[in-house]
Each structure stands twice: as C-alpha cells, then as structure tokens.
Write an enzyme that holds these catalytic residues in place. Sequence first.
Site, PDB file in Angstrom:
ATOM      1  N   ARG A  69       6.191   1.285   2.281  1.00 15.79           N
ATOM      2  CA  ARG A  69       7.187   2.159   1.618  1.00 15.79           C
ATOM      3  C   ARG A  69       8.629   1.582   2.207  1.00 15.79           C
ATOM      4  O   ARG A  69       9.687   1.598   1.256  1.00 15.79           O
ATOM      5  CB  ARG A  69       6.848   3.453   1.653  1.00 15.79           C
ATOM      6  CG  ARG A  69       5.687   3.959   1.019  1.00 15.79           C
ATOM      7  CD  ARG A  69       5.742   5.437   0.957  1.00 15.79           C
ATOM      8  NE  ARG A  69       5.907   6.290   2.061  1.00 15.79           N
ATOM      9  CZ  ARG A  69       4.861   6.526   2.725  1.00 15.79           C
ATOM     10  NH1 ARG A  69       3.782   6.250   2.475  1.00 15.79           N
ATOM     11  NH2 ARG A  69       5.080   7.280   4.022  1.00 15.79           N
ATOM     12  N   ASN A  95       0.842  -1.177  -0.116  1.00 14.66           N
ATOM     13  CA  ASN A  95      -0.068   0.150  -0.079  1.00 14.66           C
ATOM     14  C   ASN A  95       0.747   1.208   0.063  1.00 14.66           C
ATOM     15  O   ASN A  95       1.488   1.438   1.005  1.00 14.66           O
ATOM     16  CB  ASN A  95      -0.913  -0.038   1.306  1.00 14.66           C
ATOM     17  CG  ASN A  95      -1.782   1.213   1.259  1.00 14.66           C
ATOM     18  OD1 ASN A  95      -1.540   2.215   0.491  1.00 14.66           O
ATOM     19  ND2 ASN A  95      -2.692   1.325   2.129  1.00 14.66           N
ATOM     20  N   ARG A 144       0.674   4.138   0.442  1.00 16.46           N
ATOM     21  CA  ARG A 144       0.161   5.160   1.263  1.00 16.46           C
ATOM     22  C   ARG A 144       0.605   4.797   2.798  1.00 16.46           C
ATOM     23  O   ARG A 144       0.689   5.689   3.754  1.00 16.46           O
ATOM     24  CB  ARG A 144      -1.412   5.532   1.512  1.00 16.46           C
ATOM     25  CG  ARG A 144      -1.954   6.311   0.033  1.00 16.46           C
ATOM     26  CD  ARG A 144      -3.277   6.504   0.070  1.00 16.46           C
ATOM     27  NE  ARG A 144      -3.375   7.480   0.892  1.00 16.46           N
ATOM     28  CZ  ARG A 144      -4.716   7.906   1.517  1.00 16.46           C
ATOM     29  NH1 ARG A 144      -5.849   7.180   1.183  1.00 16.46           N
ATOM     30  NH2 ARG A 144      -4.919   8.738   2.398  1.00 16.46           N
ATOM     31  N   CYS A 145       0.959   3.576   3.000  1.00 13.85           N
ATOM     32  CA  CYS A 145       1.675   3.361   4.054  1.00 13.85           C
ATOM     33  C   CYS A 145       3.128   3.566   4.400  1.00 13.85           C
ATOM     34  O   CYS A 145       3.904   2.849   3.579  1.00 13.85           O
ATOM     35  CB  CYS A 145       1.178   1.901   4.393  1.00 13.85           C
ATOM     36  SG  CYS A 145       1.976   0.952   5.690  1.00 13.85           S
ATOM     37  N   SER A 146       3.552   4.017   5.490  1.00 14.70           N
ATOM     38  CA  SER A 146       5.028   4.266   5.717  1.00 14.70           C
ATOM     39  C   SER A 146       5.681   2.812   5.786  1.00 14.70           C
ATOM     40  O   SER A 146       6.886   2.651   5.178  1.00 14.70           O
ATOM     41  CB  SER A 146       5.232   5.034   6.707  1.00 14.70           C
ATOM     42  OG  SER A 146       5.030   4.467   7.895  1.00 14.70           O
TER      43      SER A 146
END
Length: 117
Positions: A16, A9, A11-13
């Site tokens: 990433r 995802n 948007r998920c740190s």
Amino acid sequence: MSKITLLHNPRCSKSRQALQLIQENNLQVDVVEYLKAPLSPAQLAELQKKLGLQDVRDMMRSKEDIYKELGLNDSAMTNEQLHAAIAEHPILLERPIAILGNQARIGRPPELVLELI
C-alpha cells in the site's frame, strides 16, 4: 513516461505504501493483484531477469508456511521448479514489485520502487 506495473497485495502495508508513493509522484500505474491473477512460470522467469536476480529465492517470501512445507530451500531445486511453485502458490512472491520496461524493483522498503523513475 510509461506506466508502472505494480504487483500488489492490498492487505500488505508495504504494498500500500509503494502504491501511495507512485501515486504521489503522479505516475501512471497499472495495479495487478497477483494473488487474484497469478503470474505464469514464464512470466516469473522474465520478472526474475528484470529484477536482476540470480537466485529465484531472492524474490520469494521464505517465511511463508508453504515455503517450508514444500521444501523450497532445497538447493537441488531448479529455477523452473521454483517458478512453478510461485505460480501455483502466489503468496510466495515477494511484494510489492514495481515493473517499468526492462527493469523491476522489490519495494522493500517501498521507496525502492521510485528507483525506476
């Protein structure tokens, strides 16, 4: 070495960070944005096996509103029902998850994805 599949995802740190760790280790990665391409109940059952989890809930995000709304903490729910709920609402799947062959790891913390290599 085979390619690592990362259920990601962007948007998920944590997701990433896991992707960055894989790339920094010069590993081939196939990024699957599971919110756009949800896994089927059968794929989720296979993923549960690869993770070595007895309880499906260990690969679920229990703090999501939809988890509570659907009453997924009910111990009477079967694995099949929980897999179906994740397939219908992929936000319920914990992230990130790295898969290599017959093994998988939830990247919490992200460094756990490197256990696959």
